[in-house]
Design an enzyme around this catalytic site. Structure first.
Site, PDB file in Angstrom:
ATOM      1  N   THR A  55      53.789  24.735  22.230  1.00  0.00           N
ATOM      2  CA  THR A  55      52.703  25.295  23.177  1.00  0.00           C
ATOM      3  C   THR A  55      53.399  26.235  24.279  1.00  0.00           C
ATOM      4  O   THR A  55      52.934  27.253  24.606  1.00  0.00           O
ATOM      5  CB  THR A  55      52.191  24.337  24.031  1.00  0.00           C
ATOM      6  OG1 THR A  55      51.461  23.337  22.947  1.00  0.00           O
ATOM      7  CG2 THR A  55      51.304  24.433  25.038  1.00  0.00           C
ATOM      8  N   SER A 115      54.646  22.480  16.740  1.00  0.00           N
ATOM      9  CA  SER A 115      55.441  21.144  16.399  1.00  0.00           C
ATOM     10  C   SER A 115      54.892  20.161  15.199  1.00  0.00           C
ATOM     11  O   SER A 115      55.563  19.405  14.673  1.00  0.00           O
ATOM     12  CB  SER A 115      55.888  20.274  17.666  1.00  0.00           C
ATOM     13  OG  SER A 115      54.732  19.647  17.986  1.00  0.00           O
ATOM     14  N   THR A 159      55.549  19.825  21.888  1.00  0.00           N
ATOM     15  CA  THR A 159      55.467  18.410  22.581  1.00  0.00           C
ATOM     16  C   THR A 159      55.016  17.447  21.652  1.00  0.00           C
ATOM     17  O   THR A 159      55.584  16.143  21.796  1.00  0.00           O
ATOM     18  CB  THR A 159      54.786  18.445  23.570  1.00  0.00           C
ATOM     19  OG1 THR A 159      53.294  18.381  23.579  1.00  0.00           O
ATOM     20  CG2 THR A 159      54.948  18.977  24.867  1.00  0.00           C
ATOM     21  N   ASP A 160      54.173  17.720  20.610  1.00  0.00           N
ATOM     22  CA  ASP A 160      53.647  16.610  19.781  1.00  0.00           C
ATOM     23  C   ASP A 160      54.548  15.930  18.833  1.00  0.00           C
ATOM     24  O   ASP A 160      54.606  14.568  18.729  1.00  0.00           O
ATOM     25  CB  ASP A 160      52.690  17.189  18.942  1.00  0.00           C
ATOM     26  CG  ASP A 160      51.296  17.537  19.662  1.00  0.00           C
ATOM     27  OD1 ASP A 160      51.166  16.982  20.818  1.00  0.00           O
ATOM     28  OD2 ASP A 160      50.331  18.236  19.122  1.00  0.00           O
TER      29      ASP A 160
END
Length: 335
Positions: free
Chosen positions: A14, A56, A87-88
């Protein structure tokens, strides 16, 4: 004063995304990210390498090994490394890198953002500044920097989808925090470094994570055996519960362990430890030869199992590895 050399490696996520016809997708390069950080970077000599351009959700064990190899090939030339990442799955990557890069003498700091860096309200700039500060702090190890906090790589868990404080440090203090005094490092949390550090790559991909629900069909273990799975991490109930009436999971656990599969058990509860010795439902599982993780996160448990099974598939040896604190992933006082 001589500037510290920091390598910025980008992988997408992101933080580097922009709007496309198909939605947000990683398009911004590392040089583009640098422009948003501002004068803080004047204190460093920054080199940029764009090694991946992935959301990710597409990060898998092959990418973890690829990133680890890139760190290994460059670490001696730099004082610290910052890795931008979506981030995931960042907590999985941080944990996997922690095992493959254990003992690394320089900081390797993952970071990302909940909003793309081009968004006027993005958290990306603060997260990058925290990551660069940690990368320049001289504390060897793998870390995740987010929302002005730094978390040990094996203790980070993503707990929020929208909040800027997306990650928690589970069952361990923060490795560092940013406050009015600057970056404050908690030295008691830092992993040990090894002057003879070498890359310990290699992961067994035949590992499965199973979250128990009441009434789960034991035949799922037959399917996992048929698939050639070599390791199973089970998120059990509470402090350590596995059903044994009506749909007896313990009998199936005995079968899969007899067939050479290592079964690791942890709790679905995010905080505090599991202890399968407390209740009959847990003791029955222990009798079959399952391996406890106590206060480890699921992310650390599954990546450690991948790392260990690449080195041995002897269940007793696997159990010894899981009883060893390698990079801060487990509190030995809880054994």
């Amino acid at each position: 004063m001589k500037k510290k050399k920091i390598l910025l490696m980008t992988t997408g996520g992101t933080i580097a995304s922009a709007q496309t016809e198909g939605g947000l997708a990683p398009t911004i390069t590392g040089d583009g990210l640098k422009q948003f950080v501002g004068s803080m970077l004047d204190a460093f000599e920054v080199t940029v390498r764009d090694i991946l351009h992935l959301d990710s959700s597409n990060m898998q064990p092959e990418e973890w090994e690829f990133i680890a190899h890139n760190v290994w090939e460059n670490w001696e030339q730099f004082d610290g490394i910052v890795i931008t990442h979506g981030t995931d799955t960042m907590s999985y990557t941080a944990a996997a890198l922690s095992f493959m890069l254990q003992g690394i003498p320089i900081p390797v700091v993952l970071t990302g953002a909940q909003l793309p860096i081009m968004h006027p309200l993005s958290d990306a700039t603060d997260n990058l500044r925290t990551a660069f500060a940690m990368a320049g702090a001289g504390c060897g190890g793998v870390y995740l920097a987010f929302d002005r906090r730094v978390i040990l790589g094996t203790r980070a868990v993503k707990t929020h989808t929208m909040n800027f404080g997306a990650f928690d440090s589970v069952n361990a203090p923060f490795a560092a925090e940013v406050n009015a005094h600057g970056l404050m490092v908690n030295k008691e949390v830092l992993p040990s470094v090894n002057p003879g550090f070498h890359l310990q790559d290699g992961l067994c991909k035949d590992v499965f994570l199973l979250k128990l629900v009441p009434g789960v069909d034991p035949r799922i273990f037959d399917m996992l055996l048929h698939m050639g799975i070599r390791g199973i991490v089970i998120e059990a109930f509470g402090a350590g519960g596995v059903q044994f009436i009506r749909r007896d999971l313990t009998q199936k656990l005995s079968e899969v362990i007899h067939n050479g599969v290592s079964v690791v058990v942890c709790s679905q509860c995010l905080y505090e430890r599991s202890d399968f010795s407390l209740y009959e439902v847990g003791q029955r599982a222990l009798e079959q030869g399952v391996i406890q993780t106590f206060d480890m996160t699921s992310e650390a448990a599954i990546t450690k199992l991948m790392w260990v099974l690449h080195r041995t598939q002897d269940r007793r040896e696997v159990a010894k590895w899981f009883a060893t604190n390698m990079v801060g992933e487990i509190s030995l006082s809880l054994h």
